[in-house]
Design a protein around this motif. Structure first.
Motif, PDB file in Angstrom:
ATOM      1  N   GLU A   1      17.041  69.452  33.232  1.00  0.00           N
ATOM      2  CA  GLU A   1      16.041  70.278  32.564  1.00  0.00           C
ATOM      3  C   GLU A   1      14.761  70.244  33.391  1.00  0.00           C
ATOM      4  O   GLU A   1      14.194  69.182  33.645  1.00  0.00           O
ATOM      5  CB  GLU A   1      15.775  69.750  31.157  1.00  0.00           C
ATOM      6  CG  GLU A   1      14.750  70.578  30.386  1.00  0.00           C
ATOM      7  CD  GLU A   1      14.500  70.051  28.983  1.00  0.00           C
ATOM      8  OE1 GLU A   1      13.413  70.325  28.441  1.00  0.00           O
ATOM      9  OE2 GLU A   1      15.395  69.356  28.443  1.00  0.00           O
ATOM     10  N   VAL A   2      14.322  71.427  33.829  1.00  0.00           N
ATOM     11  CA  VAL A   2      13.140  71.503  34.680  1.00  0.00           C
ATOM     12  C   VAL A   2      11.934  72.084  33.944  1.00  0.00           C
ATOM     13  O   VAL A   2      10.863  72.239  34.532  1.00  0.00           O
ATOM     14  CB  VAL A   2      13.438  72.348  35.935  1.00  0.00           C
ATOM     15  CG1 VAL A   2      14.502  71.680  36.786  1.00  0.00           C
ATOM     16  CG2 VAL A   2      13.872  73.756  35.549  1.00  0.00           C
ATOM     17  N   GLY A   3      12.091  72.456  32.657  1.00  0.00           N
ATOM     18  CA  GLY A   3      10.979  73.013  31.901  1.00  0.00           C
ATOM     19  C   GLY A   3      11.455  73.720  30.647  1.00  0.00           C
ATOM     20  O   GLY A   3      12.634  73.612  30.247  1.00  0.00           O
ATOM     21  N   LYS A   4      10.553  74.455  30.002  1.00  0.00           N
ATOM     22  CA  LYS A   4      10.870  75.214  28.793  1.00  0.00           C
ATOM     23  C   LYS A   4      10.522  76.680  29.026  1.00  0.00           C
ATOM     24  O   LYS A   4       9.564  77.007  29.735  1.00  0.00           O
ATOM     25  CB  LYS A   4      10.067  74.688  27.606  1.00  0.00           C
ATOM     26  CG  LYS A   4      10.255  73.199  27.308  1.00  0.00           C
ATOM     27  CD  LYS A   4      11.546  72.909  26.592  1.00  0.00           C
ATOM     28  CE  LYS A   4      11.607  71.449  26.157  1.00  0.00           C
ATOM     29  NZ  LYS A   4      12.885  71.125  25.481  1.00  0.00           N
ATOM     30  N   ASP A   5      11.305  77.569  28.404  1.00  0.00           N
ATOM     31  CA  ASP A   5      10.959  78.986  28.476  1.00  0.00           C
ATOM     32  C   ASP A   5       9.940  79.309  27.386  1.00  0.00           C
ATOM     33  O   ASP A   5       9.479  78.427  26.645  1.00  0.00           O
ATOM     34  CB  ASP A   5      12.200  79.858  28.370  1.00  0.00           C
ATOM     35  CG  ASP A   5      12.936  79.675  27.041  1.00  0.00           C
ATOM     36  OD1 ASP A   5      12.322  79.129  26.090  1.00  0.00           O
ATOM     37  OD2 ASP A   5      14.116  80.075  26.960  1.00  0.00           O
ATOM     38  N   GLU A   6       9.588  80.565  27.261  1.00  0.00           N
ATOM     39  CA  GLU A   6       8.547  80.970  26.311  1.00  0.00           C
ATOM     40  C   GLU A   6       8.952  80.738  24.863  1.00  0.00           C
ATOM     41  O   GLU A   6       8.109  80.662  23.966  1.00  0.00           O
ATOM     42  CB  GLU A   6       8.193  82.443  26.521  1.00  0.00           C
ATOM     43  CG  GLU A   6       9.396  83.372  26.398  1.00  0.00           C
ATOM     44  CD  GLU A   6       9.055  84.804  26.734  1.00  0.00           C
ATOM     45  OE1 GLU A   6       9.904  85.668  26.457  1.00  0.00           O
ATOM     46  OE2 GLU A   6       7.948  85.058  27.255  1.00  0.00           O
TER      47      GLU A   6
ATOM     48  N   PRO B   1      15.110  74.832  26.611  1.00  0.00           N
ATOM     49  CA  PRO B   1      15.104  74.135  27.906  1.00  0.00           C
ATOM     50  C   PRO B   1      15.623  75.033  29.033  1.00  0.00           C
ATOM     51  O   PRO B   1      16.552  75.809  28.844  1.00  0.00           O
ATOM     52  CB  PRO B   1      16.024  72.941  27.664  1.00  0.00           C
ATOM     53  CG  PRO B   1      16.907  73.358  26.533  1.00  0.00           C
ATOM     54  CD  PRO B   1      16.069  74.242  25.658  1.00  0.00           C
ATOM     55  N   ILE B   2      14.998  74.912  30.197  1.00  0.00           N
ATOM     56  CA  ILE B   2      15.447  75.625  31.402  1.00  0.00           C
ATOM     57  C   ILE B   2      16.259  74.636  32.230  1.00  0.00           C
ATOM     58  O   ILE B   2      15.740  73.613  32.688  1.00  0.00           O
ATOM     59  CB  ILE B   2      14.255  76.162  32.206  1.00  0.00           C
ATOM     60  CG1 ILE B   2      13.428  77.129  31.349  1.00  0.00           C
ATOM     61  CG2 ILE B   2      14.733  76.841  33.485  1.00  0.00           C
ATOM     62  CD1 ILE B   2      12.158  77.599  32.034  1.00  0.00           C
ATOM     63  N   ILE B   3      17.510  74.952  32.409  1.00  0.00           N
ATOM     64  CA  ILE B   3      18.412  74.074  33.142  1.00  0.00           C
ATOM     65  C   ILE B   3      18.640  74.650  34.541  1.00  0.00           C
ATOM     66  O   ILE B   3      19.003  75.815  34.691  1.00  0.00           O
ATOM     67  CB  ILE B   3      19.765  73.908  32.420  1.00  0.00           C
ATOM     68  CG1 ILE B   3      19.535  73.422  30.977  1.00  0.00           C
ATOM     69  CG2 ILE B   3      20.653  72.942  33.186  1.00  0.00           C
ATOM     70  CD1 ILE B   3      18.871  72.072  30.878  1.00  0.00           C
TER      71      ILE B   3
END
Length: 757
Positions: A394-399, A403-405
């Motif tokens: 997981e490198v971050g979150k979208d709007e 989770p952004i994988i």
């Protein structure tokens, strides 16, 4: 007081919390070498991953029939993170997933004839993860074959049986120990006891040829005999060594690395290639399809393992009995972006290089702590491999908060610790990742970004000379006509003592200066030549006037007479003695000028000629000039007295001092040239110095002949005797000083005893 007590308690608790972090230091040193062969400490590049080695218990083999790993011989990893352990004595391949959990065992299988089959002493594996030749290739030594399995389920696909090979020796037997498969399907095989080189097979297993045959060495006795009688080589049988393992170059897929362990007779040859950078006795080679070693060896030292071969294993602590001598390279593995590593079983160390042959870092040690490698009868470790695969993270979150994988590349190094039948997993540190990024950007031609990355490397490790060099290269590529960037690049090369790249950039800067100030330079050269002509013309007039002048000579006349002697030595030395054209005071001035000229040479040489900026003292330079000068004068006076020489001590002193006249002039000229000449041009200042010494020696010989009125033959004999006499005088002086020192020490001891008693 209560507040102070609370504060101290909190500080103590804080220190205790930090203690585990401090104590978790790696059980080995990480370092590199400078261009001078000095050890440079480095941040950790790889550290042990996990809390313990991967062994039979952690894999779970105890629960699968209780058959533990026994004498494993090789470890390999595919692009999906799967790990393959060649469990030789159990005649099987143990497969682990990317987390080192048990996945499968390859042991019994149905072959192409539909018959139950199994391995007999498998020695290594090689995984091809993509393409037409995808699969797992197993070297089945005793069965004399290479067996291919699918990577999906590990089903039998094909068996490459013993090829038809006409070996040079009747005792050669095909027994595959290591193999790789390139992108064209060619198989490169290292076979036990095969001395012709690496075996190359087609994608069908048919023999093509041998490549990269190791060089055969001969003994000193053989060399002498062959020199006297070239045909005598037929009487000797020199057997070349064999390759021990082979690895495919991950970057290009067409080239193969091969390692060689040379015998003790070849260790001196292996040692010499560290600095000569020839490939004849290199313990690791990079071969193309034609068998040519194409490895770049542009680093400070040739990639061959340990540089300071007399160093103990420990750098910071004494370790009696630690191995010395050249490295024993038993395995090589290829990583991303041309990075590759070798394993030294003698020291249990891993040496990592880039594709240009620059040493990036060294780490590892033998011992029983986690992260150290066990020493066995065959040395430390057995094999190593890069484990390179993508991990979903997981490198971050979208709007929307989901989770952004993304797949994040992961690089690890795995060492097979044969002594403990286990795997040691090393993971990259932040420092190694930054360094890898700098190398990648440089290989991709992103020189602006590479310069920033190398700066980041230097921020982590300002001891890393290779980073200074690569930073300088990146700036030079981007500089163009930017003088400021070129000067900055020169500064980086100076920090690394890299004279070769310094010379390249210096020539670019020099070209800019010459283009900008061309007219002024031409005028300066003309003025300098005009000045030289005027000086010699003036000296000629003074000498001509002094020749017909009677009475006492002036100091100016005595000094300018040196111009006459250097071009007219025979009549010049005659007049020096008979007409009193010179003097002791002028001779002393010549000596002082010579001392000052050599001092200027010591402090005034350009960076290319004195990269370490060693600055001598005026006293050391005076000793360098005056000691041989007076040794010569005294020795010549002693011998010429015995050989009926007409010159006295004063005459010899003056004749020798006037012979020094051209030396300071040419020393100063050569020193000034070192500021503007670099690279191959550096031979010019050296040539000028050689001319100066030869000229001085010629003047001394002629001066002694004229001063003593000798024939040429007798003069040569006395010159040789005088040189021998200098050695004798030095020996007697050293003996006398030693005797005085001993007597002083004895007297001091006696006085101490008397005083205390």
């Amino acid at each position: 007081m209560k507040k102070i007590a609370k504060t101290l308690a909190l500080m103590f608790a804080f220190v205790m919390l930090l203690t585990p972090c401090v104590m978790a230091a790696t059980p080995y040193d990480t370092y590199t070498y400078s261009i001078n062969g000095d050890v440079l400490e480095s941040p950790d590049a790889y550290v042990p991953d996990g809390v313990a080695p991967v062994n039979s218990a952690t894999i779970g083999l105890d629960k699968l029939g209780g058959v533990k790993l026994s004498n494993p011989n090789d470890v390999e990893a595919d692009d999906f993170g799967n790990v393959y352990i060649t469990d030789t004595e159990n005649h099987r391949i143990v497969v682990l997933d990317s987390n080192y959990n048990f996945k499968a065992i390859i042991k019994n299988f149905v072959n192409g004839d539909g018959v139950e089959d199994s391995f007999n002493t498998p020695t290594s594996t090689f995984a091809v993860s993509t393409g037409a030749y995808k699969g797992l290739y197993v070297c089945d030594k005793v069965n004399k074959r290479i067996v291919k399995f699918s990577l999906d389920g590990y089903h039998f696909e094909k068996s490459f049986k013993e090829p038809q090979i006409n070996f040079a020796s009747d005792t050669s037997i095909y027994a595959p120990m290591s193999c790789v498969v390139d992108k064209h399907g060619r198989m490169y095989v290292v076979s036990e006891n095969i001395t012709e080189g690496v075996i190359v097979l087609t994608n069908k297993g048919e023999f093509i040829n041998f490549i990269g045959a190791p060089k055969v060495s001969i003994s000193a006795l053989q060399a002498v005999i062959q020199t006297v009688n070239p045909w005598s080589s037929l009487e000797f049988t020199n057997i070349p060594t064999t390759y021990t393992t082979i690895e495919l170059d991950r970057t290009y897929g067409d080239f193969v690395y091969g390692t060689i362990i040379y015998g003790t007779d070849d260790e001196n040859s292996q040692l010499s290639q560290l600095t000569s950078k020839v490939s004849d006795y290199s313990p690791v080679k990079l071969l193309n399809a034609g068998g040519t070693d194409i490895m770049q060896r542009t680093g400070f030292f040739s990639p061959a393992g340990e540089v300071a071969v007399e160093n103990k294993v420990k750098i910071t602590a004494a370790n009696e009995g630690a191995p010395v001598g050249v490295s024993k390279i038993i395995d090589v593995t290829s990583g991303p972006d041309g990075v590759w590593s070798i394993l030294d079983s003698k020291r249990a160390k891993i040496y990592t290089y880039d594709r240009s042959g620059n040493l990036l870092y060294i780490f590892g040690d033998y011992g029983e702590q986690f992260g150290q490698i066990t020493m066995t009868g065959v040395g430390a470790g057995q094999a190593l491999t890069y484990q390179i695969y993508d991990v979903e993270q997981e490198v971050g979150k979208d709007e929307n908060g989901n989770p952004i994988i993304e797949k994040v590349p992961t690089t690890k190094l795995i060492v097979l610790d044969r002594g403990n039948a286990s795997l040691i997993i090393y993971r990259q540190t932040e420092y190694a990742q930054i360094l890898a990024n700098a190398i990648k950007l440089q290989n991709d031609g992103e020189f602006d970004l590479a310069a920033d990355a190398w700066n980041e490397v230097l921020a982590k490790n300002n001891n890393f000379d290779t980073a200074y060099v690569e930073m300088g290269k990146a700036l030079y590529r981007n500089a163009g006509d930017d003088r400021k960037m070129l000067d900055t690049a020169l500064g980086y090369f100076e920090n690394a003592y890299d004279t070769e790249n310094y010379a390249t950039v210096f020539k670019a800067v020099r070209a800019q200066i010459m283009e900008k100030y061309f007219i002024l330079l031409v005028i300066g050269i003309i003025v300098a030549l005009f000045g030289v002509v005027k000086v010699f013309s003036y000296a000629g007039k003074v000498n001509k006037a002094a020749a017909t002048k009677g009475g006492k000579r002036t100091l100016k006349e005595e000094l300018t007479y040196g111009f006459h002697i250097i071009f007219h030595p025979f009549d010049g030395y005659w007049d020096l003695k008979k007409e009193k054209r010179g003097s002791i005071r002028a001779s002393i001035i010549f000596l002082v000028i010579t001392v000052l000229a050599f001092y200027y040479q010591g402090i005034g040489r350009g960076y290319y000629y004195n990269p370490q900026r060693a600055i001598p003292t005026i006293f050391s330079q005076a000793a360098m000039v005056l000691l041989p000068f007076f040794l010569w004068v005294v020795s010549n006076w002693c011998f010429t007295t015995l050989f009926d020489g007409e010159g006295n001590f004063k005459d010899i002193f003056k004749a020798t001092a006037y012979a020094l006249f051209p030396l300071p002039i040419l020393v100063i000229i050569s020193t000034m040239l070192t500021q503007v000449l670099v690279g191959t041009e550096s031979q010019i200042p050296t040539l000028i110095l050689s001319v100066a010494y030869i000229w001085m020696a010629f003047l001394i010989i002629i001066g002694m002949q004229v001063t003593h009125d000798y024939s040429m033959g007798k003069n040569i004999v006395t010159v040789i005797a005088s040189l021998v006499g200098m050695v004798i005088i030095m020996f007697i002086a050293v003996l006398f000083i030693t005797l005085i020192t001993k007597m002083t020490s004895f007297a001091t001891t006696i006085m101490s005893e008397i005083r205390y008693r």
